[in-house]
Enzyme design. Structure first.
Site, PDB file in Angstrom:
ATOM      1  N   GLU A 151       0.822  -1.207   0.000  1.00  0.00           N
ATOM      2  CA  GLU A 151       0.000   0.000   0.000  1.00  0.00           C
ATOM      3  C   GLU A 151       0.857   1.259   0.000  1.00  0.00           C
ATOM      4  OE1 GLU A 151      -4.056  -1.426   2.126  1.00  0.00           O
ATOM      5  OE2 GLU A 151      -2.412  -1.014   3.484  1.00  0.00           O
ATOM      6  N   CYS A 205       6.893  -6.645   7.054  1.00  0.00           N
ATOM      7  CA  CYS A 205       8.061  -6.153   7.790  1.00  0.00           C
ATOM      8  C   CYS A 205       8.448  -7.188   8.830  1.00  0.00           C
ATOM      9  CB  CYS A 205       7.739  -4.818   8.461  1.00  0.00           C
ATOM     10  SG  CYS A 205       9.151  -4.113   9.355  1.00  0.00           S
ATOM     11  N   CYS A 250       1.927  -2.107  15.304  1.00  0.00           N
ATOM     12  CA  CYS A 250       1.912  -1.874  13.851  1.00  0.00           C
ATOM     13  C   CYS A 250       1.289  -3.051  13.100  1.00  0.00           C
ATOM     14  CB  CYS A 250       3.349  -1.645  13.381  1.00  0.00           C
ATOM     15  SG  CYS A 250       3.477  -1.496  11.587  1.00  0.00           S
ATOM     16  N   GLY A 265       7.205  -1.533   5.786  1.00  0.00           N
ATOM     17  CA  GLY A 265       8.603  -1.958   5.733  1.00  0.00           C
ATOM     18  C   GLY A 265       9.582  -1.002   6.385  1.00  0.00           C
ATOM     19  N   GLU A 266      10.780  -1.522   6.612  1.00  0.00           N
ATOM     20  CA  GLU A 266      11.877  -0.749   7.198  1.00  0.00           C
ATOM     21  C   GLU A 266      12.857  -0.419   6.069  1.00  0.00           C
ATOM     22  OE1 GLU A 266      13.309   0.765  10.072  1.00  0.00           O
ATOM     23  OE2 GLU A 266      14.777   1.107   8.472  1.00  0.00           O
ATOM     24  N   SER A 313      12.182   7.101   6.968  1.00  0.00           N
ATOM     25  CA  SER A 313      11.849   6.882   8.372  1.00  0.00           C
ATOM     26  C   SER A 313      12.310   5.498   8.798  1.00  0.00           C
ATOM     27  CB  SER A 313      10.331   7.009   8.551  1.00  0.00           C
ATOM     28  OG  SER A 313       9.978   6.714   9.870  1.00  0.00           O
ATOM     29  N   SER A 340      12.388   6.617  14.581  1.00  0.00           N
ATOM     30  CA  SER A 340      11.292   6.347  15.511  1.00  0.00           C
ATOM     31  C   SER A 340      11.879   5.852  16.833  1.00  0.00           C
ATOM     32  CB  SER A 340      10.377   5.286  14.887  1.00  0.00           C
ATOM     33  OG  SER A 340       9.358   4.974  15.774  1.00  0.00           O
ATOM     34  N   THR A 356      10.331   6.574  20.330  1.00  0.00           N
ATOM     35  CA  THR A 356       9.124   6.125  21.039  1.00  0.00           C
ATOM     36  C   THR A 356       9.314   5.809  22.519  1.00  0.00           C
ATOM     37  OG1 THR A 356       8.012   5.450  19.018  1.00  0.00           O
ATOM     38  CG2 THR A 356       7.314   4.306  21.017  1.00  0.00           C
ATOM     39  N   ASP A 387       0.047  10.200  17.432  1.00  0.00           N
ATOM     40  CA  ASP A 387      -0.872   9.335  18.189  1.00  0.00           C
ATOM     41  C   ASP A 387      -0.753   7.897  17.704  1.00  0.00           C
ATOM     42  OD1 ASP A 387      -1.811  11.458  19.589  1.00  0.00           O
ATOM     43  OD2 ASP A 387      -3.802  11.483  18.678  1.00  0.00           O
ATOM     44  N   CYS A 438      -0.807   6.086  10.219  1.00  0.00           N
ATOM     45  CA  CYS A 438       0.462   5.458  10.586  1.00  0.00           C
ATOM     46  C   CYS A 438       0.225   4.143  11.322  1.00  0.00           C
ATOM     47  CB  CYS A 438       1.256   6.384  11.505  1.00  0.00           C
ATOM     48  SG  CYS A 438       1.825   7.843  10.668  1.00  0.00           S
TER      49      CYS A 438
HETATM   50 FE1  SF4 Z   1       8.044  -2.430  10.479  1.00  0.00          FE
HETATM   51 FE2  SF4 Z   1       7.784   0.236  10.651  1.00  0.00          FE
HETATM   52 FE3  SF4 Z   1       5.745  -1.373  11.314  1.00  0.00          FE
HETATM   53 FE4  SF4 Z   1       7.886  -1.300  12.890  1.00  0.00          FE
HETATM   54  S1  SF4 Z   1       6.473   0.419  12.491  1.00  0.00           S
HETATM   55  S2  SF4 Z   1       6.803  -3.159  12.210  1.00  0.00           S
HETATM   56  S3  SF4 Z   1       9.521  -1.001  11.373  1.00  0.00           S
HETATM   57  S4  SF4 Z   1       6.644  -1.152   9.282  1.00  0.00           S
END
Ligand code: SF4
Length: 350
Positions: free
Chosen positions: A91, A116, A123, A163-164, A195, A218, A220, A292, A337
């Site tokens: 997506e 990911c 997530c 994804g990362e 990111s 990120s 957090t 958020d 997000c």
């Molecule tokens: Fe992967 Fe980003 Fe989701 Fe973490 S926030 S699981 S790094 S897609």
């Protein structure tokens, strides 16, 4: 194997096709025609009919298959579902710049992987598990197709979809090259944001290569134990080493480091969290983006208004660095997000 025309920068295309008679200038024309019109360029002094016939045999212009498009009636965020060449669908989200109503342009939020491997606790993509890396052209074509579907220009790109990106480093950097080249999508490198959840070797390589895209990390949580629970990537990429890598990035680039903080009620928005963050980043110029949480499982909730205000007050006192609250839109179409996951791709705990 044919040379895929959206899969290489013009410099790489020249290197791949020089033996066939492609000059650097023609390589730029090839890339421009592929991303803007999806075809080979017109004949010219550097492209004879014979060379164009050769290039038809040697090259290919790949396209993603658009599967679905959903527009949010609430805020105009638009979610696209694509299929590329390989396992799985992915997506991307077209983000209107709502805070600048007279400035009609978009930002494209794109995916770099299908699924990911990193399994962040809040997530939806992480719950899919890892399926595959996207090729550079599959990232570029998300933007190309969004632009073709849009009445206004796409002026920025964020790698904040599925994804990362630092775990698909080479392809992501090639995609950034194609997106930013004047003969490609001509999106300024500083308007492209990568990111990461904090892959230290990737950040060090990004620093050493003096990449010009913006970096957002990120964080957090500033408590390594808590961070390990929320972001399992902490295990191989410990917070103190991550911050050291960011100090090196700042020293080399002069850039203020943007840290993202996914806010969860009762978890990471207390005074102590602000103090830990201030201690951890002392001496490092940062900018903090507050977002958020959007947890599909309902395990985490965004902070209440009172919690948010108290957290901001604490940050103002202890951190004394710029803090911004980011709007995470498209909530009514699961485009916000942490919510990107094609239908039926997550396991049943959702
Ligand atoms: Fe992967 Fe980003 Fe989701 Fe973490 S926030 S699981 S790094 S897609």
């Amino acid at each position: 194997m044919p040379v895929l025309l959206k899969n290489q920068t013009s410099g790489q295309l020249h290197a791949s096709l020089a033996q066939a008679g492609v000059s650097p200038h023609l390589a730029r024309r090839l890339l421009a025609a592929a991303v803007k019109r999806g075809e080979l360029p017109a004949l010219g002094s550097d492209l004879t009919a014979r060379l164009r016939d050769d290039l038809r045999a040697l090259t290919e212009i790949p396209h993603l298959t658009p599967v679905r498009k959903v527009v949010s009636p609430q805020d105009g965020f638009t979610k696209y579902l694509f299929e590329g060449r390989g396992t799985g669908q992915f997506e991307a989200v077209r983000i209107p710049l709502l805070h600048r109503p007279d400035d009609l342009k978009y930002v494209a939020c794109i995916s770099s992987q299908v699924g990911c491997a990193l399994g962040c606790a809040f997530c939806a993509t992480g719950r899919m598990g890892f399926k595959r890396n996207l090729a550079a052209w599959e990232m570029v074509d998300q933007v190309v197709q969004m632009q073709a579907d849009s009445p206004h220009p796409i002026r920025g790109v964020v790698f904040m979809g599925m994804g990362e990106p630092l775990l698909n480093y080479d392809a992501v950097m090639t995609a950034i090259g194609v997106l930013s080249e004047p003969c490609g999508m001509a999106i300024a490198a500083k308007a492209i944001t990568l990111s990461t959840v904090g892959i230290i070797p990737g950040i060090r390589r990004f620093t050493a290569e003096r990449q010009r895209a913006r970096l957002v990390v990120s964080l957090t949580s500033a408590d390594p134990r808590q961070r390990r629970e929320l972001l399992p990537v902490e295990q191989g990429n410990p917070t103190p080493d991550l911050i050291q890598a960011l100090r090196e990035y700042h020293a080399a680039s002069g850039q203020r480091v943007t840290l993202a903080w996914t806010m969860m009620s009762g978890v990471n928005v207390g005074e102590v969290d602000a103090q830990r963050l201030a201690e951890l980043t002392r001496g490092l110029p940062i900018k903090l983006d507050l977002i958020d949480v959007n947890d599909p499982t309902g395990r985490f909730r965004p902070p209440s208004r009172a919690e948010l205000e108290a957290f901001r007050d604490a940050l103002r006192v202890t951190l004394a660095m710029p803090v911004a609250r980011r709007y995470s839109g498209g909530q009514d179409i699961q485009a916000d997000c942490g919510m990107l996951a094609p239908p039926d791709s997550t396991d049943q705990e959702v």
